[in-house]
Design a protein around this motif. Structure first.
Motif, PDB file in Angstrom:
ATOM      1  N   GLN A  79     -58.378 -31.191  -4.942  1.00 35.62           N
ATOM      2  CA  GLN A  79     -58.353 -30.626  -3.590  1.00 35.62           C
ATOM      3  C   GLN A  79     -57.192 -31.200  -2.778  1.00 35.62           C
ATOM      4  OE1 GLN A  79     -62.079 -31.102  -1.527  1.00 35.62           O
ATOM      5  NE2 GLN A  79     -61.286 -30.286   0.407  1.00 35.62           N
ATOM      6  N   ALA A  80     -56.896 -32.480  -3.011  1.00 34.02           N
ATOM      7  CA  ALA A  80     -55.799 -33.131  -2.286  1.00 34.02           C
ATOM      8  C   ALA A  80     -54.434 -32.722  -2.827  1.00 34.02           C
ATOM      9  CB  ALA A  80     -55.947 -34.647  -2.376  1.00 34.02           C
ATOM     10  N   GLY A  81     -54.420 -32.091  -4.003  1.00 31.72           N
ATOM     11  CA  GLY A  81     -53.162 -31.709  -4.621  1.00 31.72           C
ATOM     12  C   GLY A  81     -52.411 -32.889  -5.206  1.00 31.72           C
ATOM     13  N   ILE A  82     -53.168 -33.902  -5.644  1.00 35.17           N
ATOM     14  CA  ILE A  82     -52.575 -35.133  -6.171  1.00 35.17           C
ATOM     15  C   ILE A  82     -53.082 -35.357  -7.587  1.00 35.17           C
ATOM     16  CG2 ILE A  82     -52.513 -37.652  -5.913  1.00 35.17           C
ATOM     17  CD1 ILE A  82     -52.691 -37.148  -2.869  1.00 35.17           C
ATOM     18  N   GLU A  83     -52.174 -35.634  -8.498  1.00 32.78           N
ATOM     19  CA  GLU A  83     -52.554 -35.884  -9.886  1.00 32.78           C
ATOM     20  C   GLU A  83     -53.281 -37.222  -9.983  1.00 32.78           C
ATOM     21  OE1 GLU A  83     -50.540 -36.207 -14.349  1.00 32.78           O
ATOM     22  OE2 GLU A  83     -49.273 -36.008 -12.557  1.00 32.78           O
ATOM     23  N   ARG A  84     -54.376 -37.240 -10.703  1.00 36.65           N
ATOM     24  CA  ARG A  84     -55.141 -38.473 -10.888  1.00 36.65           C
ATOM     25  C   ARG A  84     -54.601 -39.190 -12.119  1.00 36.65           C
ATOM     26  NH1 ARG A  84     -61.647 -38.987 -11.996  1.00 36.65           N
ATOM     27  NH2 ARG A  84     -61.828 -41.243 -11.543  1.00 36.65           N
ATOM     28  N   THR A  85     -53.609 -40.019 -11.908  1.00 30.45           N
ATOM     29  CA  THR A  85     -52.930 -40.669 -13.023  1.00 30.45           C
ATOM     30  C   THR A  85     -53.610 -41.957 -13.461  1.00 30.45           C
ATOM     31  OG1 THR A  85     -51.455 -41.802 -11.485  1.00 30.45           O
ATOM     32  CG2 THR A  85     -50.694 -39.699 -12.386  1.00 30.45           C
ATOM     33  N   VAL A  86     -54.435 -42.544 -12.586  1.00 32.47           N
ATOM     34  CA  VAL A  86     -55.123 -43.798 -12.912  1.00 32.47           C
ATOM     35  C   VAL A  86     -56.611 -43.646 -12.634  1.00 32.47           C
ATOM     36  CG1 VAL A  86     -55.404 -46.241 -12.364  1.00 32.47           C
ATOM     37  CG2 VAL A  86     -53.118 -45.224 -12.400  1.00 32.47           C
ATOM     38  N   LYS A  87     -57.414 -43.953 -13.632  1.00 24.20           N
ATOM     39  CA  LYS A  87     -58.861 -44.023 -13.464  1.00 24.20           C
ATOM     40  C   LYS A  87     -59.278 -45.480 -13.602  1.00 24.20           C
ATOM     41  CE  LYS A  87     -60.332 -39.460 -15.146  1.00 24.20           C
ATOM     42  NZ  LYS A  87     -61.309 -38.800 -16.046  1.00 24.20           N
TER      43      LYS A  87
ATOM     44  N   CYS B 134     -69.744 -39.480 -10.531  1.00 24.62           N
ATOM     45  CA  CYS B 134     -68.700 -39.956  -9.630  1.00 24.62           C
ATOM     46  C   CYS B 134     -67.323 -39.565 -10.158  1.00 24.62           C
ATOM     47  CB  CYS B 134     -68.804 -41.464  -9.443  1.00 24.62           C
ATOM     48  SG  CYS B 134     -67.694 -42.107  -8.162  1.00 24.62           S
ATOM     49  N   ASP B 135     -67.146 -39.646 -11.470  1.00 24.08           N
ATOM     50  CA  ASP B 135     -65.865 -39.271 -12.072  1.00 24.08           C
ATOM     51  C   ASP B 135     -65.534 -37.811 -11.780  1.00 24.08           C
ATOM     52  OD1 ASP B 135     -63.644 -39.963 -14.037  1.00 24.08           O
ATOM     53  OD2 ASP B 135     -64.547 -38.236 -15.036  1.00 24.08           O
ATOM     54  N   GLU B 136     -66.509 -36.937 -11.908  1.00 22.76           N
ATOM     55  CA  GLU B 136     -66.270 -35.514 -11.680  1.00 22.76           C
ATOM     56  C   GLU B 136     -65.994 -35.226 -10.205  1.00 22.76           C
ATOM     57  OE1 GLU B 136     -69.519 -33.367 -13.410  1.00 22.76           O
ATOM     58  OE2 GLU B 136     -68.835 -33.755 -15.476  1.00 22.76           O
ATOM     59  N   ILE B 137     -66.677 -35.937  -9.317  1.00 25.92           N
ATOM     60  CA  ILE B 137     -66.416 -35.773  -7.884  1.00 25.92           C
ATOM     61  C   ILE B 137     -64.989 -36.192  -7.555  1.00 25.92           C
ATOM     62  CG2 ILE B 137     -66.999 -36.709  -5.589  1.00 25.92           C
ATOM     63  CD1 ILE B 137     -69.959 -36.765  -6.686  1.00 25.92           C
ATOM     64  N   LEU B 138     -64.557 -37.315  -8.128  1.00 25.33           N
ATOM     65  CA  LEU B 138     -63.190 -37.769  -7.886  1.00 25.33           C
ATOM     66  C   LEU B 138     -62.171 -36.785  -8.452  1.00 25.33           C
ATOM     67  CD1 LEU B 138     -63.451 -41.628  -8.402  1.00 25.33           C
ATOM     68  CD2 LEU B 138     -62.636 -40.449  -6.357  1.00 25.33           C
ATOM     69  N   ASP B 139     -62.430 -36.239  -9.634  1.00 21.46           N
ATOM     70  CA  ASP B 139     -61.535 -35.232 -10.200  1.00 21.46           C
ATOM     71  C   ASP B 139     -61.358 -34.074  -9.214  1.00 21.46           C
ATOM     72  OD1 ASP B 139     -60.776 -36.368 -12.589  1.00 21.46           O
ATOM     73  OD2 ASP B 139     -62.310 -35.349 -13.793  1.00 21.46           O
ATOM     74  N   ALA B 140     -62.474 -33.619  -8.658  1.00 20.74           N
ATOM     75  CA  ALA B 140     -62.437 -32.474  -7.740  1.00 20.74           C
ATOM     76  C   ALA B 140     -61.692 -32.821  -6.454  1.00 20.74           C
ATOM     77  CB  ALA B 140     -63.858 -32.016  -7.431  1.00 20.74           C
TER      78      ALA B 140
ATOM     79  N   GLU C 140     -68.820 -37.206  -1.862  1.00 21.32           N
ATOM     80  CA  GLU C 140     -69.286 -35.823  -1.885  1.00 21.32           C
ATOM     81  C   GLU C 140     -69.522 -35.297  -0.476  1.00 21.32           C
ATOM     82  OE1 GLU C 140     -72.131 -33.740  -5.163  1.00 21.32           O
ATOM     83  OE2 GLU C 140     -72.996 -35.418  -4.056  1.00 21.32           O
ATOM     84  N   LYS C 141     -70.040 -36.165   0.407  1.00 17.55           N
ATOM     85  CA  LYS C 141     -70.342 -35.774   1.786  1.00 17.55           C
ATOM     86  C   LYS C 141     -69.117 -35.830   2.695  1.00 17.55           C
ATOM     87  CE  LYS C 141     -75.135 -37.410   1.511  1.00 17.55           C
ATOM     88  NZ  LYS C 141     -76.074 -38.496   1.906  1.00 17.55           N
ATOM     89  N   HIS C 142     -68.172 -36.723   2.373  1.00 21.81           N
ATOM     90  CA  HIS C 142     -67.021 -36.927   3.260  1.00 21.81           C
ATOM     91  C   HIS C 142     -65.720 -36.946   2.454  1.00 21.81           C
ATOM     92  CE1 HIS C 142     -69.874 -37.850   6.455  1.00 21.81           C
ATOM     93  NE2 HIS C 142     -70.460 -38.692   5.634  1.00 21.81           N
ATOM     94  N   PRO C 143     -65.406 -35.839   1.781  1.00 25.57           N
ATOM     95  CA  PRO C 143     -64.197 -35.823   0.939  1.00 25.57           C
ATOM     96  C   PRO C 143     -62.909 -35.977   1.735  1.00 25.57           C
ATOM     97  CG  PRO C 143     -65.103 -33.604   1.170  1.00 25.57           C
ATOM     98  CD  PRO C 143     -66.122 -34.537   1.741  1.00 25.57           C
ATOM     99  N   ASP C 144     -62.903 -35.562   3.002  1.00 21.08           N
ATOM    100  CA  ASP C 144     -61.676 -35.619   3.789  1.00 21.08           C
ATOM    101  C   ASP C 144     -61.160 -37.046   3.941  1.00 21.08           C
ATOM    102  OD1 ASP C 144     -61.768 -32.909   4.033  1.00 21.08           O
ATOM    103  OD2 ASP C 144     -62.396 -32.877   6.134  1.00 21.08           O
ATOM    104  N   THR C 145     -62.076 -38.018   4.040  1.00 22.42           N
ATOM    105  CA  THR C 145     -61.643 -39.413   4.163  1.00 22.42           C
ATOM    106  C   THR C 145     -61.013 -39.894   2.867  1.00 22.42           C
ATOM    107  OG1 THR C 145     -63.390 -39.845   5.778  1.00 22.42           O
ATOM    108  CG2 THR C 145     -62.380 -41.754   4.732  1.00 22.42           C
ATOM    109  N   VAL C 146     -61.574 -39.487   1.750  1.00 25.97           N
ATOM    110  CA  VAL C 146     -60.990 -39.834   0.456  1.00 25.97           C
ATOM    111  C   VAL C 146     -59.611 -39.182   0.319  1.00 25.97           C
ATOM    112  CG1 VAL C 146     -61.301 -39.815  -2.045  1.00 25.97           C
ATOM    113  CG2 VAL C 146     -63.299 -40.029  -0.544  1.00 25.97           C
ATOM    114  N   ILE C 147     -59.514 -37.940   0.716  1.00 29.69           N
ATOM    115  CA  ILE C 147     -58.221 -37.239   0.668  1.00 29.69           C
ATOM    116  C   ILE C 147     -57.191 -37.944   1.537  1.00 29.69           C
ATOM    117  CG2 ILE C 147     -57.056 -35.088   1.339  1.00 29.69           C
ATOM    118  CD1 ILE C 147     -59.620 -33.615   0.401  1.00 29.69           C
ATOM    119  N   TYR C 148     -57.607 -38.439   2.692  1.00 22.63           N
ATOM    120  CA  TYR C 148     -56.707 -39.177   3.569  1.00 22.63           C
ATOM    121  C   TYR C 148     -56.116 -40.372   2.828  1.00 22.63           C
ATOM    122  CZ  TYR C 148     -55.023 -41.602   7.778  1.00 22.63           C
ATOM    123  OH  TYR C 148     -54.244 -42.233   8.721  1.00 22.63           O
ATOM    124  N   ALA C 149     -56.985 -41.112   2.134  1.00 17.96           N
ATOM    125  CA  ALA C 149     -56.515 -42.273   1.366  1.00 17.96           C
ATOM    126  C   ALA C 149     -55.533 -41.852   0.283  1.00 17.96           C
ATOM    127  CB  ALA C 149     -57.705 -43.012   0.753  1.00 17.96           C
ATOM    128  N   LEU C 150     -55.862 -40.793  -0.442  1.00 19.36           N
ATOM    129  CA  LEU C 150     -54.997 -40.336  -1.525  1.00 19.36           C
ATOM    130  C   LEU C 150     -53.631 -39.910  -1.006  1.00 19.36           C
ATOM    131  CD1 LEU C 150     -57.526 -38.221  -3.634  1.00 19.36           C
ATOM    132  CD2 LEU C 150     -56.843 -40.607  -3.974  1.00 19.36           C
TER     133      LEU C 150
END
Length: 234
Positions: A91-99, A81-87, A40-50
């Motif tokens: 934001q990254a423009g990537i489909e979340r195909t695996v949870k 956490c699930d909802e944060i990951l969905d968002a 939630e605080k650092h979404p850009d790093t998560v987006i980088y991974a995605l």
């Protein structure tokens, strides 16, 4: 030769991007698990991974021990956490195909385990494919039969802290014992647990490189994670 899936908990932290770049340069695609409040605080790093083609899984919102909280609190930890990951995926423009989910502390929910697993099923979560993992402790702990992603080899590098007697030498010795003996490594797959921790990097700079390079010394083949529908095989 051991085949291994590398899983990394507790991202995002400052050393997450260096870890990603190091591993991808080696052709290793790790599976990450994020703490929701960190994401939630650092979404850009998560987006980088995605955007690097990696999967980021749910590790609860606050790294709560789900064996020690109420059922309602545990559900909220998973949901937030699930909802944060969905968002973030959106934001990254990537489909979340695996949870995929990992219980903090590998504490699989205690008496609420079935309820949590039912909730994960409802949300569409899958299980990391562990059908070729046969390490004795992994089986004895019942982790083949849990929906959460567990591990068959815990690097324990998170114990490299002030006041702890854990050393890198001990960690490497454990790797040698698990990966260096032919009778242990034959046809074995491992799910390896390590962490993205800035505090560990402060005490042992580049700890993740030291660990991975020791495993590679024994010819370990790091394989890309794949997933199965837990409820169709149990």
């Amino acid at each position: 030769m051991i085949k291994a899936i590398l899983t990394i908990d507790d991202m995002p932290q400052e050393n997450t991007i260096p870890i990603i770049d190091y591993l991808l340069d080696l052709g290793i695609k790790p599976l990450f698990f994020t703490i929701g409040e960190f994401a939630e605080k650092h979404p850009d790093t998560v987006i980088y991974a995605l955007k690097k083609g990696l999967i980021v899984g749910n590790h609860t919102y606050s790294h709560a021990n789900l064996a020690e909280v109420s059922y309602e609190e545990g559900i909220e930890e998973i949901r937030k956490c699930d909802e944060i990951l969905d968002a973030i995926y959106k934001q990254a423009g990537i489909e979340r195909t695996v949870k995929v989910f990992r219980y903090p502390y590998l504490a699989c929910g205690g008496e609420n385990n079935k309820g949590f697993n039912d909730y994960l099923k409802e949300l569409g979560y899958k299980k990391l494919d562990d059908r070729k993992v046969f390490a004795s402790e992994y089986i004895e702990n019942g982790w083949k039969f849990e929906n959460g992603t567990n591990c068959s080899f815990d690097c324990q590098e998170y114990l490299l802290r002030e006041g702890s007697d854990m050393t890198m030498e001990k960690i490497l010795s454990n790797i040698d014992a698990a990966f260096g003996k032919e009778e242990q490594s034959k046809d074995q797959e491992h799910i390896i647990l390590t962490h993205s921790h800035d505090l560990t990097d402060e005490r042992e700079p580049g700890y993740y490189k030291t660990i991975v390079e020791r495993m590679l010394k024994y010819g370990t083949e790091f394989i890309e994670p794949s997933f199965i529908d837990f409820w169709n095989i149990c």
